[in-house]
Each structure stands twice: as structure tokens, then as C-alpha cells.
Design a protein around this motif. Structure first.
Motif, short mmCIF file in Angstrom:
data_model
loop_
_atom_site.label_atom_id
_atom_site.label_comp_id
_atom_site.label_asym_id
_atom_site.label_seq_id
_atom_site.Cartn_x
_atom_site.Cartn_y
_atom_site.Cartn_z
N ARG A 69 0.85 -1.19 0.00
CA ARG A 69 0.00 0.00 0.00
C ARG A 69 0.89 1.24 0.00
O ARG A 69 2.09 1.15 0.26
CB ARG A 69 -0.92 -0.03 1.23
CG ARG A 69 -0.19 0.06 2.56
CD ARG A 69 -1.11 -0.19 3.73
NE ARG A 69 -2.18 0.81 3.78
CZ ARG A 69 -3.15 0.80 4.69
NH1 ARG A 69 -3.20 -0.14 5.61
NH2 ARG A 69 -4.08 1.73 4.67
N SER A 71 2.97 4.50 1.06
CA SER A 71 3.70 4.80 2.29
C SER A 71 3.96 6.30 2.38
O SER A 71 4.33 6.93 1.39
CB SER A 71 5.03 4.05 2.32
OG SER A 71 5.84 4.46 3.39
N ASP A 113 -3.48 8.04 -7.51
CA ASP A 113 -3.37 6.60 -7.27
C ASP A 113 -4.58 5.85 -7.82
O ASP A 113 -4.45 4.78 -8.41
CB ASP A 113 -3.22 6.31 -5.77
CG ASP A 113 -1.83 6.67 -5.24
OD1 ASP A 113 -0.94 6.96 -6.07
OD2 ASP A 113 -1.64 6.65 -4.02
N ASP A 129 -7.12 0.17 1.05
CA ASP A 129 -5.67 0.14 1.30
C ASP A 129 -4.85 0.29 0.02
O ASP A 129 -3.64 0.47 0.09
CB ASP A 129 -5.27 -1.13 2.06
CG ASP A 129 -5.58 -2.41 1.30
OD1 ASP A 129 -6.63 -2.47 0.64
OD2 ASP A 129 -4.78 -3.37 1.38
N ALA A 130 -5.49 0.25 -1.14
CA ALA A 130 -4.77 0.45 -2.39
C ALA A 130 -4.34 1.90 -2.57
O ALA A 130 -3.38 2.19 -3.29
CB ALA A 130 -5.62 0.01 -3.57
N THR A 132 -4.50 4.31 0.33
CA THR A 132 -4.26 4.99 1.61
C THR A 132 -3.05 4.39 2.31
O THR A 132 -2.82 3.18 2.25
CB THR A 132 -5.49 4.88 2.55
OG1 THR A 132 -5.78 3.49 2.77
CG2 THR A 132 -6.69 5.58 1.97
N SER A 134 -0.73 3.55 5.76
CA SER A 134 -0.97 3.19 7.16
C SER A 134 -0.40 4.27 8.07
O SER A 134 0.34 5.14 7.63
CB SER A 134 -0.32 1.84 7.48
OG SER A 134 1.09 1.94 7.40
N ILE A 142 -1.25 -6.17 2.97
CA ILE A 142 -2.32 -5.59 2.17
C ILE A 142 -3.53 -6.51 2.29
O ILE A 142 -3.41 -7.65 2.75
CB ILE A 142 -1.94 -5.42 0.68
CG1 ILE A 142 -1.52 -6.75 0.06
CG2 ILE A 142 -0.84 -4.38 0.53
CD1 ILE A 142 -1.25 -6.69 -1.45
N PHE A 146 -6.84 -6.19 -2.47
CA PHE A 146 -5.82 -5.41 -3.16
C PHE A 146 -4.84 -6.35 -3.87
O PHE A 146 -4.37 -6.07 -4.98
CB PHE A 146 -5.09 -4.49 -2.18
CG PHE A 146 -4.07 -3.57 -2.80
CD1 PHE A 146 -4.18 -3.17 -4.12
CD2 PHE A 146 -3.01 -3.08 -2.06
CE1 PHE A 146 -3.25 -2.31 -4.71
CE2 PHE A 146 -2.07 -2.23 -2.62
CZ PHE A 146 -2.19 -1.85 -3.95
N GLN A 185 -5.50 -10.81 5.74
CA GLN A 185 -4.43 -9.96 5.21
C GLN A 185 -3.40 -10.81 4.47
O GLN A 185 -3.34 -12.03 4.64
CB GLN A 185 -3.76 -9.17 6.33
CG GLN A 185 -3.19 -10.04 7.43
CD GLN A 185 -2.69 -9.24 8.62
OE1 GLN A 185 -2.93 -8.04 8.73
NE2 GLN A 185 -1.99 -9.89 9.53
#
Length: 201
Positions: A69, A71, A113, A129-130, A132, A134, A142, A146, A185
Motif C-alpha cells: 500500500r 507509504s 493513485d 488500502d490500495a 491509503t 498506514s 495488504i 488489493f 491480510q
């Protein structure tokens, strides 16, 4: 006066030894016996060489690998030491962006993105999460959604059947603890290592 000082000194020495030496050594010893992999940083090796940790994400940029994802970590600007620049998955500088939902910079970055992933996503939805980051900027996981979104790209880059790559995602996916604590996950490093072990078509 000596009667008052002596017990204080003895107690300071005693508790310093107990809490500063005995207790840490005891806990370290138990950890090394009970869970040595976790106690030593969950390090992952390939061909005898440490290539990462299961606990800290790292950047994969080529089409042949699954990407983590976004960073928000940064690093010093090589051209100006007083400034910082984006440095994805900089383990020496774990941090979030601190950008709020009304931040123009954040909105623009997410839009870019989303646009970049639209081709891969197709008619399906876009996993959160693709696009945003963490809170730490170093999340090694991920969502399975995703990972599945990236399966076609990875399969094409490697000349593999897409079904085989999707099956691999299912194999390495981690389920919630006790079946209900957390979310399913996928550890990106473990997935990419499993991908490297697949025989070419």
C-alpha cells in the motif's frame, strides 16, 4: 544519618539489578526459547541472506511483484539537508503523513493513485488500502482484495496463468486470529517470495 542512607542505597542497587539486569535477561531468555523467530525481529532470509522482516514493509516497484500500500514515510533531501522528500517504506523514519481529509495534497495524491489503478481494478471496486497509507507508513500487509486486484498485472509480467497467481494469494493469505480478531491480510514480502518459487510456464 548513615542509618537512613544505607537502606536507600541498598534498595537502589537491589532494584536496579532486578529491573535493569535480571528481569530483562529473564524475559529475553524466555523469548529466545519460546519464540526465537519473533524475538529476533521476524527476519526473513533467502539463500542464507536476510532480505527483510515479516513485520516491516518494503517497496516493490516492478510489474513482476505485488506492490504494497502507499507509504507516507520521508527522508532527507539529498540536495537540501534542511528539507525532506518522500521516501516510501523508509524504515528509519516510521511516520504517517498527518494529512487530514480536507488536505488538498492528500486528495490529489489519492486521485492520482486511483487513476493509476483504474486499469487494474476494471469494473470492480477499489480497495481502501490500495490508495491509503498506514499510520506507520511501514505496514507489511495488504488486503486480499488489493492483492487480487494486482494478480492480472503480475501474471502477465511473469507469463503465468492468472488463476495460478490468484491461487497463490489464497494460499498465503493470513486469516483473523481465532477466526474473528482482525481482518484477512496478505504479507507482501511473503507473497512475493512465494511468487519467485513458482515455476515459470
Amino acid at each position: 544519618m548513615l542509618k537512613l542512607i544505607r537502606p536507600a542505597v541498598v534498595l537502589v542497587v537491589l532494584f536496579s539489578g532486578l529491573t535493569g539486569l535480571v528481569y530483562p535477561l529473564l524475559v529475553t531468555g524466555i523469548a529466545q526459547v519460546a519464540a526465537p523467530f519473533q524475538a529476533n525481529g521476524s527476519l526473513i532470509a533467502k539463500d542464507g541472506k536476510v532480505i527483510g522482516s515479516a513485520l516491516i514493509g518494503q517497496w516493490f516497484a516492478t510489474e513482476r511483484y505485488f506492490h504494497p500500500r502507499p507509504s507516507a514515510t520521508s527522508g532527507p533531501d539529498p540536495k537540501n539537508a534542511d528539507r525532506t522528500v518522500d521516501a516510501p517504506y523508509n524504515a528509519a523514519n516510521s511516520s504517517g503523513s498527518n494529512l487530514g481529509p480536507t488536505s488538498k495534497k492528500l486528495v490529489e495524491r489519492v486521485k492520482l493513485d486511483v487513476e493509476a489503478l483504474k486499469v487494474e481494478a476494471g469494473a470492480g471496486g477499489m480497495p481502501v488500502d490500495a490508495v491509503t497509507a498506514s499510520a506507520s507508513g511501514l505496514d507489511p500487509h495488504i488486503s486480499p482484495a488489493f492483492a487480487m486486484l494486482q494478480a492480472a498485472r503480475v501474471a502477465k509480467a511473469r507469463g503465468l496463468p492468472e488463476e495460478k497467481v490468484r491461487g497463490l494469494i489464497g494460499q498465503v493469505s493470513e486469516q483473523p486470529v481465532l477466526g474473528f480478531l482482525g481482518e484477512p491480510q496478505v504479507n507482501v514480502l511473503r507473497l512475493n517470495l512465494a511468487l519467485d518459487r513458482l515455476p515459470a510456464r
